[in-house]
Design a protein around this motif. Structure first.
Motif, PDB file in Angstrom:
ATOM      1  N   ILE A 104       0.842  -1.198   0.000  1.00 23.69           N
ATOM      2  CA  ILE A 104       0.000   0.000   0.000  1.00 23.69           C
ATOM      3  C   ILE A 104       0.879   1.251   0.000  1.00 23.69           C
ATOM      4  CG2 ILE A 104      -1.660   1.334   1.353  1.00 23.69           C
ATOM      5  CD1 ILE A 104      -2.801  -1.370   2.329  1.00 23.69           C
ATOM      6  N   SER A 105       1.924   1.248   0.822  1.00 21.38           N
ATOM      7  CA  SER A 105       2.829   2.401   0.891  1.00 21.38           C
ATOM      8  C   SER A 105       3.547   2.617  -0.440  1.00 21.38           C
ATOM      9  CB  SER A 105       3.865   2.195   2.002  1.00 21.38           C
ATOM     10  OG  SER A 105       3.239   2.138   3.258  1.00 21.38           O
ATOM     11  N   THR A 106       3.973   1.520  -1.064  1.00 23.51           N
ATOM     12  CA  THR A 106       4.643   1.616  -2.368  1.00 23.51           C
ATOM     13  C   THR A 106       3.704   2.207  -3.403  1.00 23.51           C
ATOM     14  OG1 THR A 106       6.071  -0.281  -1.884  1.00 23.51           O
ATOM     15  CG2 THR A 106       5.768   0.304  -4.203  1.00 23.51           C
ATOM     16  N   PHE A 107       2.444   1.748  -3.404  1.00 27.83           N
ATOM     17  CA  PHE A 107       1.452   2.277  -4.353  1.00 27.83           C
ATOM     18  C   PHE A 107       1.224   3.768  -4.122  1.00 27.83           C
ATOM     19  CE2 PHE A 107      -2.941   3.596  -5.026  1.00 27.83           C
ATOM     20  CZ  PHE A 107      -3.080   3.362  -6.381  1.00 27.83           C
ATOM     21  N   GLU A 108       1.087   4.166  -2.862  1.00 30.64           N
ATOM     22  CA  GLU A 108       0.821   5.571  -2.559  1.00 30.64           C
ATOM     23  C   GLU A 108       1.992   6.455  -2.993  1.00 30.64           C
ATOM     24  OE1 GLU A 108      -0.019   5.559   1.609  1.00 30.64           O
ATOM     25  OE2 GLU A 108      -2.174   5.310   1.297  1.00 30.64           O
ATOM     26  N   GLN A 109       3.204   6.011  -2.735  1.00 32.26           N
ATOM     27  CA  GLN A 109       4.376   6.792  -3.121  1.00 32.26           C
ATOM     28  C   GLN A 109       4.464   6.936  -4.638  1.00 32.26           C
ATOM     29  OE1 GLN A 109       7.660   4.747  -1.280  1.00 32.26           O
ATOM     30  NE2 GLN A 109       6.897   5.117   0.799  1.00 32.26           N
ATOM     31  N   ASP A 110       4.205   5.836  -5.371  1.00 31.29           N
ATOM     32  CA  ASP A 110       4.236   5.878  -6.825  1.00 31.29           C
ATOM     33  C   ASP A 110       3.119   6.755  -7.359  1.00 31.29           C
ATOM     34  OD1 ASP A 110       5.199   4.830  -9.472  1.00 31.29           O
ATOM     35  OD2 ASP A 110       3.140   4.073  -9.539  1.00 31.29           O
ATOM     36  N   ASN A 111       1.933   6.633  -6.751  1.00 31.67           N
ATOM     37  CA  ASN A 111       0.789   7.422  -7.187  1.00 31.67           C
ATOM     38  C   ASN A 111       1.021   8.907  -6.939  1.00 31.67           C
ATOM     39  OD1 ASN A 111      -2.264   8.508  -6.528  1.00 31.67           O
ATOM     40  ND2 ASN A 111      -2.254   6.866  -8.065  1.00 31.67           N
ATOM     41  N   GLN A 112       1.644   9.216  -5.815  1.00 34.68           N
ATOM     42  CA  GLN A 112       1.925  10.614  -5.492  1.00 34.68           C
ATOM     43  C   GLN A 112       2.961  11.198  -6.450  1.00 34.68           C
ATOM     44  OE1 GLN A 112       2.937  11.185  -1.413  1.00 34.68           O
ATOM     45  NE2 GLN A 112       2.894  13.405  -1.531  1.00 34.68           N
ATOM     46  N   ARG A 113       3.927  10.371  -6.870  1.00 32.61           N
ATOM     47  CA  ARG A 113       4.938  10.831  -7.818  1.00 32.61           C
ATOM     48  C   ARG A 113       4.330  11.075  -9.190  1.00 32.61           C
ATOM     49  NH1 ARG A 113       7.506   8.283 -11.620  1.00 32.61           N
ATOM     50  NH2 ARG A 113       6.764   6.242 -10.906  1.00 32.61           N
ATOM     51  N   ARG A 114       3.438  10.181  -9.625  1.00 37.43           N
ATOM     52  CA  ARG A 114       2.859  10.276 -10.968  1.00 37.43           C
ATOM     53  C   ARG A 114       1.746  11.312 -11.052  1.00 37.43           C
ATOM     54  NH1 ARG A 114       1.292   4.303 -12.710  1.00 37.43           N
ATOM     55  NH2 ARG A 114       0.813   5.416 -14.664  1.00 37.43           N
ATOM     56  N   TYR A 115       0.998  11.477  -9.971  1.00 31.72           N
ATOM     57  CA  TYR A 115      -0.137  12.403  -9.991  1.00 31.72           C
ATOM     58  C   TYR A 115      -0.083  13.337  -8.784  1.00 31.72           C
ATOM     59  CZ  TYR A 115      -1.660   8.498 -12.927  1.00 31.72           C
ATOM     60  OH  TYR A 115      -1.721   7.501 -13.864  1.00 31.72           O
ATOM     61  N   PRO A 116       0.924  14.175  -8.710  1.00 33.95           N
ATOM     62  CA  PRO A 116       1.111  15.020  -7.518  1.00 33.95           C
ATOM     63  C   PRO A 116      -0.063  15.967  -7.266  1.00 33.95           C
ATOM     64  CG  PRO A 116       2.521  15.739  -9.330  1.00 33.95           C
ATOM     65  CD  PRO A 116       1.957  14.425  -9.741  1.00 33.95           C
ATOM     66  N   TRP A 117      -0.761  16.413  -8.329  1.00 36.77           N
ATOM     67  CA  TRP A 117      -1.861  17.352  -8.146  1.00 36.77           C
ATOM     68  C   TRP A 117      -3.025  16.729  -7.367  1.00 36.77           C
ATOM     69  CZ3 TRP A 117      -0.355  15.165 -12.746  1.00 36.77           C
ATOM     70  CH2 TRP A 117      -1.260  14.294 -13.363  1.00 36.77           C
ATOM     71  N   LEU A 118      -3.199  15.417  -7.493  1.00 36.75           N
ATOM     72  CA  LEU A 118      -4.261  14.754  -6.740  1.00 36.75           C
ATOM     73  C   LEU A 118      -3.980  14.807  -5.242  1.00 36.75           C
ATOM     74  CD1 LEU A 118      -4.903  11.555  -8.917  1.00 36.75           C
ATOM     75  CD2 LEU A 118      -6.292  13.632  -8.792  1.00 36.75           C
ATOM     76  N   TRP A 119      -2.739  14.596  -4.894  1.00 38.49           N
ATOM     77  CA  TRP A 119      -2.369  14.593  -3.489  1.00 38.49           C
ATOM     78  C   TRP A 119      -2.364  16.012  -2.925  1.00 38.49           C
ATOM     79  CZ3 TRP A 119      -1.391  10.144  -0.686  1.00 38.49           C
ATOM     80  CH2 TRP A 119      -1.421   8.951  -1.435  1.00 38.49           C
ATOM     81  N   GLN A 120      -1.955  16.987  -3.763  1.00 36.72           N
ATOM     82  CA  GLN A 120      -1.985  18.379  -3.331  1.00 36.72           C
ATOM     83  C   GLN A 120      -3.408  18.813  -3.046  1.00 36.72           C
ATOM     84  OE1 GLN A 120       0.635  20.218  -2.670  1.00 36.72           O
ATOM     85  NE2 GLN A 120      -0.639  21.919  -1.984  1.00 36.72           N
ATOM     86  N   SER A 121      -4.333  18.392  -3.907  1.00 35.04           N
ATOM     87  CA  SER A 121      -5.743  18.721  -3.726  1.00 35.04           C
ATOM     88  C   SER A 121      -6.277  18.123  -2.431  1.00 35.04           C
ATOM     89  CB  SER A 121      -6.566  18.195  -4.909  1.00 35.04           C
ATOM     90  OG  SER A 121      -7.947  18.411  -4.703  1.00 35.04           O
ATOM     91  N   SER A 122      -5.858  16.911  -2.117  1.00 38.19           N
ATOM     92  CA  SER A 122      -6.303  16.253  -0.894  1.00 38.19           C
ATOM     93  C   SER A 122      -5.807  17.004   0.328  1.00 38.19           C
ATOM     94  CB  SER A 122      -5.805  14.799  -0.848  1.00 38.19           C
ATOM     95  OG  SER A 122      -6.334  14.056  -1.932  1.00 38.19           O
ATOM     96  N   LYS A 123      -4.554  17.463   0.269  1.00 39.75           N
ATOM     97  CA  LYS A 123      -3.994  18.192   1.403  1.00 39.75           C
ATOM     98  C   LYS A 123      -4.716  19.517   1.607  1.00 39.75           C
ATOM     99  CE  LYS A 123       0.653  16.191   0.941  1.00 39.75           C
ATOM    100  NZ  LYS A 123       2.057  16.463   0.590  1.00 39.75           N
ATOM    101  N   ILE A 124      -5.052  20.189   0.511  1.00 36.76           N
ATOM    102  CA  ILE A 124      -5.759  21.467   0.603  1.00 36.76           C
ATOM    103  C   ILE A 124      -7.137  21.254   1.216  1.00 36.76           C
ATOM    104  CG2 ILE A 124      -6.829  23.325  -0.721  1.00 36.76           C
ATOM    105  CD1 ILE A 124      -4.510  23.048  -2.713  1.00 36.76           C
ATOM    106  N   THR A 125      -7.843  20.212   0.757  1.00 34.30           N
ATOM    107  CA  THR A 125      -9.180  19.905   1.272  1.00 34.30           C
ATOM    108  C   THR A 125      -9.130  19.589   2.758  1.00 34.30           C
ATOM    109  OG1 THR A 125      -9.848  19.008  -0.874  1.00 34.30           O
ATOM    110  CG2 THR A 125     -11.173  18.391   1.044  1.00 34.30           C
ATOM    111  N   ALA A 126      -8.144  18.790   3.157  1.00 39.37           N
ATOM    112  CA  ALA A 126      -7.995  18.418   4.563  1.00 39.37           C
ATOM    113  C   ALA A 126      -7.704  19.646   5.419  1.00 39.37           C
ATOM    114  CB  ALA A 126      -6.889  17.381   4.721  1.00 39.37           C
ATOM    115  N   LYS A 127      -6.835  20.537   4.894  1.00 39.49           N
ATOM    116  CA  LYS A 127      -6.464  21.744   5.636  1.00 39.49           C
ATOM    117  C   LYS A 127      -7.699  22.636   5.790  1.00 39.49           C
ATOM    118  CE  LYS A 127      -3.059  25.520   5.631  1.00 39.49           C
ATOM    119  NZ  LYS A 127      -4.045  26.619   5.694  1.00 39.49           N
ATOM    120  N   THR A 128      -8.493  22.774   4.718  1.00 42.29           N
ATOM    121  CA  THR A 128      -9.693  23.614   4.767  1.00 42.29           C
ATOM    122  C   THR A 128     -10.697  23.083   5.786  1.00 42.29           C
ATOM    123  OG1 THR A 128      -9.420  24.171   2.440  1.00 42.29           O
ATOM    124  CG2 THR A 128     -11.587  24.570   3.410  1.00 42.29           C
ATOM    125  N   GLU A 129     -10.877  21.775   5.807  1.00 41.47           N
ATOM    126  CA  GLU A 129     -11.820  21.172   6.749  1.00 41.47           C
ATOM    127  C   GLU A 129     -11.380  21.387   8.189  1.00 41.47           C
ATOM    128  OE1 GLU A 129     -11.979  17.129   5.550  1.00 41.47           O
ATOM    129  OE2 GLU A 129     -13.449  17.482   3.945  1.00 41.47           O
TER     130      GLU A 129
END
Length: 221
Positions: A193-218
């Motif tokens: 799971i950790s390997t998948f998340e790291q690879d996914n974050q590298r390939r699609y950084p904007w998705l993870w950035q969006s998640s962090k922004i949403t979490a911060k706003t909440e």
């Protein structure tokens, strides 16, 4: 959850058909999400009279059955609502194995998820074990070998009955032996799971950035 390999103990007879989950744990005990303490409510309406006094001759109130870890049941045990409190109550009382000719599907699945082994056998074999239980027999459930046996000389008997084999799904069997519930099974894949998340974050950084922004706003909201 606790591992299950070989279980030896008293088997209690409960020759009632169609025992539903409300009989196993009545609705007034469903107010908690804790898994401890529910043993006191197990079969409450069968164990107590209308004045909430214990019925002394109910099987689980009588020695040696008050120490039972195996329950020989009637057909269609666990029918009714899908309340997970039912296996929780059995487990909290000390019941780790149920034997019957059949169980309700959802209850059957919930047992495995909570460390209880439900065994389905023929009517003839269940009748044999019911008679043994009525004599206060101690049984051994060997899950790795998938065998039920009785020690020779138990309760004055000269001979033990022939070992009884039972079927169990290989995956569920292994989960019981290793003590793996759904959460533990997921955690076994933690590295993947950790390997998948790291690879996914590298390939699609904007998705993870969006998640962090949403979490911060909440959090700020």
């Amino acid at each position: 959850m606790e591992t299950f390999s070989k279980l030896t103990g008293i088997a209690a007879p409960l020759p009632l058909q169609n025992v539903d989950t409300d009989m196993i744990i009545p609705k007034q005990f469903l107010k908690t999400t804790e898994r401890t303490g529910l043993g006191a409510g197990l079969f409450y309406d069968l164990r107590h009279d209308e004045n909430d006094k214990k019925i002394a001759d109910f099987v689980l109130h009588r020695p040696p059955y008050d120490q039972a870890c195996i329950l020989i049941c009637g057909h269609n045990f666990g029918c009714g609502s899908s309340r997970e409190h039912a296996p929780w109550a059995l487990l909290d009382f000390g019941i780790r194995c149920l034997i019957a000719t059949g169980f309700a599907d959802i209850f059957f699945n919930n047992c495995f998820k909570n460390g209880i082994l439900p065994i389905v056998l023929s009517q003839e074999t269940v009748d044999l074990l019911m008679r043994e239980a009525e004599n206060g027999t101690s049984l051994t459930i060997d899950l790795p070998r998938q065998v039920i046996s009785k020690e020779s000389g138990d309760n004055g008997d000269k001979d033990s009955f022939a070992p009884i084999t039972f079927d169990v799904d290989p995956f569920r069997k292994q989960c019981l032996i290793e003590g793996l519930d759904d959460i533990a099974l997921t955690l076994k894949k933690q590295a993947a799971i950790s390997t998948f998340e790291q690879d996914n974050q590298r390939r699609y950084p904007w998705l993870w950035q969006s998640s962090k922004i949403t979490a911060k706003t909440e959090i700020e909201t």
